[in-house]
Structures are given as structure tokens and as C-alpha cells.
Scaffold this active site. Structure first.
Site, PDB file in Angstrom:
ATOM      1  N   LYS A  88       2.812   7.940  23.971  1.00 22.71           N
ATOM      2  CA  LYS A  88       2.956   6.893  22.950  1.00 22.71           C
ATOM      3  C   LYS A  88       3.886   7.396  21.851  1.00 22.71           C
ATOM      4  O   LYS A  88       3.814   8.570  21.459  1.00 22.71           O
ATOM      5  CB  LYS A  88       1.573   6.567  22.374  1.00 22.71           C
ATOM      6  CG  LYS A  88       1.547   5.397  21.394  1.00 22.71           C
ATOM      7  CD  LYS A  88       0.111   5.090  20.931  1.00 22.71           C
ATOM      8  CE  LYS A  88       0.075   3.870  20.020  1.00 22.71           C
ATOM      9  NZ  LYS A  88      -1.305   3.533  19.570  1.00 22.71           N
TER      10      LYS A  88
ATOM     11  N   SER B 256      -2.605  -1.514  19.926  1.00 22.89           N
ATOM     12  CA  SER B 256      -1.222  -1.130  19.735  1.00 22.89           C
ATOM     13  C   SER B 256      -0.647  -0.294  20.871  1.00 22.89           C
ATOM     14  O   SER B 256       0.573  -0.161  20.949  1.00 22.89           O
ATOM     15  CB  SER B 256      -1.102  -0.342  18.430  1.00 22.89           C
ATOM     16  OG  SER B 256      -1.783   0.888  18.529  1.00 22.89           O
TER      17      SER B 256
ATOM     18  N   SER C  98      -7.108   0.185  19.667  1.00 21.08           N
ATOM     19  CA  SER C  98      -5.759   0.269  20.238  1.00 21.08           C
ATOM     20  C   SER C  98      -5.638   1.045  21.550  1.00 21.08           C
ATOM     21  O   SER C  98      -4.564   1.066  22.147  1.00 21.08           O
ATOM     22  CB  SER C  98      -4.800   0.892  19.222  1.00 21.08           C
ATOM     23  OG  SER C  98      -4.458  -0.036  18.236  1.00 21.08           O
TER      24      SER C  98
END
Lengths: 493, 95
Positions: A78, A158, A182
């Protein structure tokens, strides 16, 4: 040989150990899959040369008998994790072409264990969002589609780049972070497994901060076992993070097959919110039955303050964000937009660099921390947070080993369906996950079925502090009963 | 509680975010929507409850007060939009 990207992380590990294929071959297959999937927009930076160099080094270590636990396994990262020498942006324009001079502790641990980095994965800007539509690189498209439709679906957020890439087999697993859901919400939306460990398990050092008292890293993977393997390598005490907890790291993988015989699983009655769809309710009941069939005792529990969690979250998280994001001022990194004096330089830089959702949260946080409102909003929210934690403490003190809930109130929504609406609409997709962050507890989302339109749905298990092992054991029972879920066709190639 | 246009401008300034006149009305609506949503916390009796400031009860670790890192100023300023001799440069602050 079948496509190497079809292997689970555990199968790939075992295949490498048995020398059925090389780390370079495995990596090349994933690099190709990544390059063919640009329509999904999951990767914001591909690092194929680095990946192949790391894989070659892994092959040398395997040959020398020095393989680490993740040796030669290609993973995605990420873009919230700082990676030394590799552009890291949090998917915000304000960081521009930021190249960290250091590596986050979590990713450093993965590389030390032999993992291979394929590239950086998209996320909502500064991890603020539930659909991956606020990334400055544009939205990520889920590999999933509704039956008989080619409309784009969000991968959740997210960590939407992570969930989409894992579901589409563009990496064996990915790192992710979870402040209000998330990891778990995007996992539920894409038929993948995501675990947010107990607060303090993973070091936050080198992870771009959103709300520090809530942020935790964890993996997204295709199976419960794969998530357990990843988490083992990501956790452990780090003196560079003062909230990193000094607790022994168990062998999570060994807990996967432990079963749930004799465990007590709680069903929080307050989660049965009015208006919950019959589909989600049925999924939840089916999950409880699977656990009963495996020998668990399922009981009702009460978490009376859980209904206030989302409201408390939308005070605490923006408050912490407004403080954390004060550092983006056009001085030390990222873009600068000049002004007539230093204050207007800050204001112009931040106006140009931050997206709409980030500005909204910084301003909300600034307001609730400002003179005259601090006690009414921030302190009250922190007190409600104490009550939420107390509810969980009481349930666990009464002998409950883990709590079962749906992960989300519905399946993934379509691209653009919620982003334009009232911001609170979007926030509601995290209603079942935020409580866990406020209480600092571990939570796992495991795929449990498909909705009427063919989109995946997940169930969440919430555990006692530092008892991720029970979550892996119970999650495996659900995975075994529900089966695994993958998008019907590789339409993006 | 709700915010008006003047408050929106004040918060924006405190947040060091420039807002245009065109931004103010929608920011006002969005912030009021969020504030209306969090209003429900007022219903809860929180008397006698200590605010939770740490997710996990823990004692802050102390270490010896000594330099353990550093000595690479060039690396620290490497990402700065403007720097000179390993210093960050900002517009003139003091006349």
C-alpha cells in the site's frame, strides 16, 4: 504448469521450497499479471526490475539453504508505507514525487523474511475514504462485477489497491492499513481475507499517519492461512514506535487449524440495526450456524454503545488527522505553491495539494479541537470511546472468546454512486468496523457468500486484545464452510 | 451546533487551507452534515467517565537520553522543494 498466479501464498511457498519453480518464474508471472491489469488501476507504481532483482536474490538464498519464511513470494505494498528509494505518496498530490530515505518497519520485516516487492498499491488519499475514489491517481476498479453487468464497482477503501490486486491475483498478498475499517471493508468487498491486528502489534514507524491512536497495519490475502503467514512476518516489538507492544508473536499459521470446539462466540444484538438487509442478516445467521456446527457455543452479547462508534470516530479520527497532516506545509517535502508571505504559502500549498475529502477531515478536526468546542466534541468523543471499550471488556469478561458480525451493511457499491453524495453516506459503510479500532481490538474479515447480484460479502470476527489466533481459527471454519470466492472472469486482461 | 460561512473561513485559516468564495457554501453544508451526524453523542451520559487516550493500556517506554540516529542532513533535506546548504528554505519571515 498452471498459471503461477493461481497459487495461494502458502502453495507458492511450498512450491518454492520443493523447487517446483523458481522465485524469478513466480515473480515474472506476477509482473505479467500486473502489467496486463492496468485497467484496474490498482498499482500506482510498478517496480518490476526491483521485483526481479529481489527474486533472483531469493533464488540464491533458497539454493544456499537460507530461505526466510516469505522467501521469493511477490507481494504488493500500500502506498502509505514508506519504501526506501521508491516513490511513496499516500496517493496525495501534496507529497508529489516524495522518495523516502528510509523503509517502514513493517515492509523492512517483509523483505528481511525474503518477500519480493512488485510495486506500490493505490489507496484513498491519506487512507481517508471507503471506496478508493479519493486517490490522486484516480479510482481503483474492482475485478468484481455484478452479474450480467459491466458497470465498474469500487474495491472498497482505503486499501482498495491492495484488495483489488489480491482479488485479481496481481500479487500473492498485500500490506494494508486500517483506521476505521480500511483493511476489513475492502477485503469484504472483494472476496478476500483481511485482518487488522490488535493496536500495537504492528509498528507504525514509516507508515504515513492518518489517526495515530487508531491506525494499524495488517495484510490482505486470498485465504485465512495466507493472512496468518503474512501477519507473522509483519508484527513484533519495534522501539521506534512508542505504541508498539512488547508481546510475543505467536505462530499464527499454527492456529489456523485449531478449530473452534468449546469456544464461545458472541452475537451483538445491537448490530442487528433496523433496516439491515435480509440478505446480510441471513449471511450472519449462516456464519453463526457454521461456527455452531464446528462445536462453538454461540451466545447473544450486548454492546450498548456500539451505535455511537461511527460518530465518535468522525470526531477522533479527523482531530488526529488535523494534527498529523499539519506537517504537509510545502517546506520539507512535496509540492510548494508560493504566496505573498509564509502563511499564504502554507495555505496555497495545502489548498492545491490536498483533495476534497482530506480538506474536509482536516477542517472537521480543526473545528472539534478549537477553543470552545474541545470539551463538547473531542473530550466527549474520547469518553464515548472509553464506554465502547468497556462494552467489549465486559463481553470478554463474561467468557466470550470472539464476536461475530457482518463486515459491512451491504456489498460493494458502484463507482461514483456515493462519492458525490452527502459525506455521511459513505461513512456508513464502516459502521460495523470502526468500533474495533476505537477499542484497539483485532478484527478479521472472511468472505462468506455472494449477494443477489453476485458480489462478495464478508463476515467479521472480533477478538480479545492480542488474541488474533482465535480469529484465524474461527475464520478458517468460515472459509472451509463458505468456500473461496474469485471474480468470474479476468475481463481486465 | 452548526457552522456559518464566517466560521468556515476561520477554520480554513486555522487549518492553513486557502478557500475560495466558491468553496465556502459547499464546505459549510458538508461540515454541518458531519456535525449533525456527530450530534448524537450528546445523548449519552458520560458523567464520571475518564476519556480514553490510548487504545491499549501501556506504560511509555523510556530509553537513555542519547543520540542514536542522525548525521545525514543531506538525506533529510533531499525531498525539500527548496533547500540550500542542507537547510530548508522558506519565504522571509522576519523583516
Amino acid at each position: 504448469m498452471s498459471d503461477l498466479t493461481d497459487l495461494t501464498l502458502a502453495e507458492a511457498r511450498d512450491g518454492l521450497r520443493a523447487k517446483q519453480f523458481s522465485a524469478v518464474e513466480l515473480t515474472r508471472a506476477h509482473v505479467q499479471a500486473m502489467e496486463q491489469a492496468r485497467a484496474l488501476n490498482a498499482y500506482v507504481l510498478e517496480t518490476p526490475e526491483k521485483a526481479l532483482a529481489m527474486a533472483a536474490a531469493s533464488d540464491a538464498r533458497i539454493a544456499a539453504g537460507e530461505a526466510g519464511p516469505l522467501e521469493g513470494l511477490p507481494v504488493g505494498v500500500k502506498d502509505l508505507f514508506c519504501t526506501e528509494g521508491v516513490r511513496t505518496t499516500a496517493c496525495s498530490r501534496i507529497l508529489g514525487e516524495f522518495i523516502p530515505g528510509y523503509e517502514s518497519t513493517v515492509t523492512a520485516k517483509l523483505w528481511a523474511d525474503g518477500a519480493v516487492m512488485l510495486g506500490k498499491l493505490s489507496n484513498d488519499e491519506f487512507a481517508m475514504g471507503s471506496s478508493n475514489e479519493t486517490s490522486c491517481f484516480g479510482p481503483v476498479i474492482s475485478p468484481w462485477r455484478r452479474d450480467g453487468s459491466d458497470a465498474a464497482i469500487v474495491p472498497g477503501g482505503s486499501s482498495g489497491g491492495s484488495s483489488a490486486a489480491v482479488a485479481a491475483k496481481l500479487c500473492l498478498a498485500a500490506t494494508a492499513t486500517d483506521t476505521g475499517g480500511s483493511i476489513r471493508q475492502p477485503a469484504a468487498y472483494t472476496g478476500t481475507v483481511g485482518i487488522k491486528p490488535t493496536y500495537g502489534r504492528c509498528s507504525r514507524w514509516g507508515i504515513i499517519a492518518y489517526a495515530s491512536s487508531l491506525d494499524q497495519a495488517g495484510p490482505i490475502a486470498r485465504t485465512v492461512q495466507d493472512a496468518a503467514i503474512m501477519l507473522k512476518s509483519m508484527t513484533g516489538l519495534d522501539l521506534k514506535d512508542t505504541t508498539s507492544f512488547d508481546a510475543p508473536v505467536p505462530d499464527f499459521e499454527a492456529a489456523v487449524k485449531r478449530g473452534v470446539k468449546g469456544l464461545t462466540i458472541g452475537i451483538p444484538k445491537e448490530y442487528r440495526a433496523p433496516g439491515m438487509s435480509a440478505e446480510i442478516d441471513a449471511l450472519w445467521e449462516r456464519g453463526a450456524q457454521w461456527l455452531r456446527d464446528a462445536g462453538a457455543n454461540v451466545v447473544e452479547v450486548s454492546l450498548p454503545h456500539t451505535q455511537y462508534a461511527l460518530a465518535a470516530y468522525y470526531i477522533i479520527a479527523p482531530a488526529e488527522a488535523s494534527s498529523n497532516l499539519a506537517r504537509y506545509d510545502g517546506v520539507r517535502y512535496g509540492v510548494r505553491v508560493d504566496g505573498k508571505d509564509i502563511a499564504s504559502m502554507y495555505e496555497n500549498t495545502r489548498a492545491a495539494g490536498f483533495g476534497r475529502e482530506v480538506k474536509r477531515r482536516i477542517m472537521t478536526g480543526t473545528y472539534v479541537l478549537s477553543a470552545g468546542y474541545y470539551d463538547a466534541y473531542y473530550v466527549r468523543a474520547q469518553k464515548v470511546r472509553a464506554l465502547i471499550k468497556r462494552d467489549f471488556d465486559a463481553a470478554f469478561a463474561n467468557g466470550v472468546d470472539a464476536i461475530l458480525t457482518p463486515t459491512t451493511p451491504s456489498a460493494a457499491f458502484g463507482l461514483g454512486e456515493k462519492i458525490a453524495a452527502d459525506p455521511v453516506e459513505m461513512y456508513l459503510s464502516d459502521i460495523f468496523t470502526v468500533t474495533v479500532n476505537l477499542a484497539g481490538l483485532p478484527g478479521i474479515s472472511v468472505p462468506a457468500g455472494l449477494d443477489a447480484q453476485g458480489l462478495p460479502l464478508g463476515l467479521q470476527l472480533i477478538g480479545k486484545p492480542f488474541d488474533e489466533e482465535t480469529l484465524f481459527a474461527a475464520g478458517e471454519v468460515i472459509e472451509q464452510a463458505a468456500g473461496r470466492f474469485a471474480p468470474a472472469a479476468s475481463w481486465w486482461r | 451546533m452548526s457552522v456559518d460561512a464566517t466560521t468556515v473561513r476561520r477554520i480554513a485559516h486555522l487549518s492553513r487551507i486557502a478557500v475560495s468564495d466558491a468553496d465556502v457554501p459547499h464546505l459549510e453544508d458538508e461540515l454541518n452534515s458531519i456535525l449533525a451526524f456527530v450530534e448524537q453523542l450528546g445523548q449519552i451520559d458520560v458523567s464520571g467517565v475518564e476519556p480514553l487516550t490510548s487504545a491499549m493500556a501501556m506504560t511509555m517506554r523510556l530509553r537513555a537520553d542519547e543520540v542514536t540516529d542522525g548525521g545525514y542532513a543531506a538525506k533529510v533535506v533531499a525531498n525539500a522543494p527548496v533547500s540550500e546548504d542542507n537547510f530548508f528554505l522558506v519565504p522571509k519571515v522576519v523583516e
